[in-house]
Design an enzyme around this catalytic site. Sequence first.
Site, PDB file in Angstrom:
ATOM      1  N   LYS A 110      35.282  36.823  30.949  1.00 14.38           N
ATOM      2  CA  LYS A 110      35.176  36.042  32.145  1.00 14.38           C
ATOM      3  C   LYS A 110      34.223  36.540  32.883  1.00 14.38           C
ATOM      4  CE  LYS A 110      38.891  36.661  35.097  1.00 14.38           C
ATOM      5  NZ  LYS A 110      38.415  37.084  36.563  1.00 14.38           N
ATOM      6  N   SER A 111      33.578  37.772  33.172  1.00 12.81           N
ATOM      7  CA  SER A 111      32.631  38.190  33.989  1.00 12.81           C
ATOM      8  C   SER A 111      31.332  37.527  33.449  1.00 12.81           C
ATOM      9  CB  SER A 111      32.506  39.694  34.103  1.00 12.81           C
ATOM     10  OG  SER A 111      33.679  40.295  34.614  1.00 12.81           O
ATOM     11  N   ARG A 170      28.450  34.758  35.039  1.00 12.04           N
ATOM     12  CA  ARG A 170      27.136  35.223  35.381  1.00 12.04           C
ATOM     13  C   ARG A 170      26.143  34.038  34.428  1.00 12.04           C
ATOM     14  NH1 ARG A 170      30.431  39.117  36.655  1.00 12.04           N
ATOM     15  NH2 ARG A 170      29.903  40.874  37.998  1.00 12.04           N
ATOM     16  N   ASP A 186      40.897  46.318  35.898  1.00 14.85           N
ATOM     17  CA  ASP A 186      41.720  44.969  35.214  1.00 14.85           C
ATOM     18  C   ASP A 186      42.982  45.170  34.580  1.00 14.85           C
ATOM     19  OD1 ASP A 186      40.335  43.732  37.488  1.00 14.85           O
ATOM     20  OD2 ASP A 186      39.042  42.633  35.911  1.00 14.85           O
ATOM     21  N   ARG A 240      48.311  44.547  43.398  1.00 12.81           N
ATOM     22  CA  ARG A 240      48.880  45.083  42.039  1.00 12.81           C
ATOM     23  C   ARG A 240      49.453  46.410  42.193  1.00 12.81           C
ATOM     24  NH1 ARG A 240      43.694  42.669  38.474  1.00 12.81           N
ATOM     25  NH2 ARG A 240      44.540  40.293  38.462  1.00 12.81           N
TER      26      ARG A 240
END
Length: 427
Positions: free
Chosen positions: A21-22, A26, A314, A345
């Site tokens: 995802k990161s 980017r 995460d 969380r």
Amino acid sequence: MKLFVEAKGALRGEITVPGDKSVSHRAAILGALAEGETVICGFLPGEDCLATLRCLRQLGVEIAADGSEVRIKGAGLYGLAEPDNVLDCGNSGTTARLLLGVLAGQPFFSVLTGDASLCGRPMGRVTGPLQEMGARFWGREGGNLLPLAVQGGTLTAVTYRTPVASAQLKSALLLAGLFARGETVVTEPEQSRDHTERMLAAFGAEVAASGTTVRLVGRPKLTGQVIDVPGDISSAAFFLVAAAIVPGSEVLVRNVGVNPSRTGILDVLQQMGARVELLNPRSAGGEPVADILVRPGELRGVEIGGPLIPRLIDELPVLAVAALFAAGRTVVRDARELRVKETDRIAAVAEELAKIGGVVTTTEDGFVIEGGRQLAGGTADSRHDHRMAMALAVAGLRAKAPVCIDNAECMDVSFPAFAATLARLQG
Ligand code: S3P
């Protein structure tokens, strides 16, 4: 949507997980700011990254997306256009914070918003230093909360020490630094993930990292690239933990990004006693990649804190699930940032795991888990947080009765095929 997960014995087989995802965010943003075409293979077609593509299109960038293959016609550093409507970042903190950095450097006005969760998350950590660089922001709490109006402008490079280890904050400042003359320098209290620095270098920027400091020379020429996005270790994490806690399992996750700023989960699983092997190490798109094989072991509780935290931030919800099945006590500290994720969380882990029989005590900056007990099962709520939904699903694999997860559709944020992948491993 409700997701039901029940224990069906060992998990065995080979899987792949969707793109990181990161790295996907980017690649899309730098592709938009580069000259020439960028081709992204293995892009994550989850809700978060699709929000980034949507916003970039509203800024005038031409993008052709076909599942995980994305082609971007770079607009160049000075080629974005004023959007004619609000940019909606959905649930995605990365979209909002990284785009704030880009928009800070634009000679136009824009407005960013997001869903209910994102509108409650702190943006002041980003707008504060961007204001120092020369951009202006208007929003609730003095520019801390979305919706935010942005008037970009001519930026001045800054040297900035961040109060928290946050890759989103660091990246926002580096992206703004692209538009400033001179050197932008960012120092963090601990190192956060470094995908932005690696990718900026691949696109041709002059960027250097030393310790927890990154320096970027502004106004570079960025050139479009072909980017191969590796599988997301944060998505793989659910299956790595699943294989570690279910007796007799053997799961191979192929093609996973193993950037050292992301592999805290592997260190902790090993320390807990799971058998973890990295096979076939290689590199793709400037990122280290490997296949990861996991088998269970006699798990024991561990202490998790300090510089390890940003390397597994995460993964803490699913590591909490591993801790439920580890003998003794697991302590997580220095993880205050968990309070400002898609949901709080720390509270979510404690209260939702308690609903299915887990014993979790919260602290200001983490939690303590008494492991090694039978887990009852029952119904818990994702709280519209994708990682909570998937962590609860993993707990169901070793609970006495099935686990039902309410509001599980949020898994689409990062891992649309999660339930199907799990079903396949369960045979
Ligand atoms: C991310 C950075 C982390 C992480 C998030 C993705 C990124 O957030 O939790 O899921 O892509 O830069 P913070 O920057 O808030 O630590």
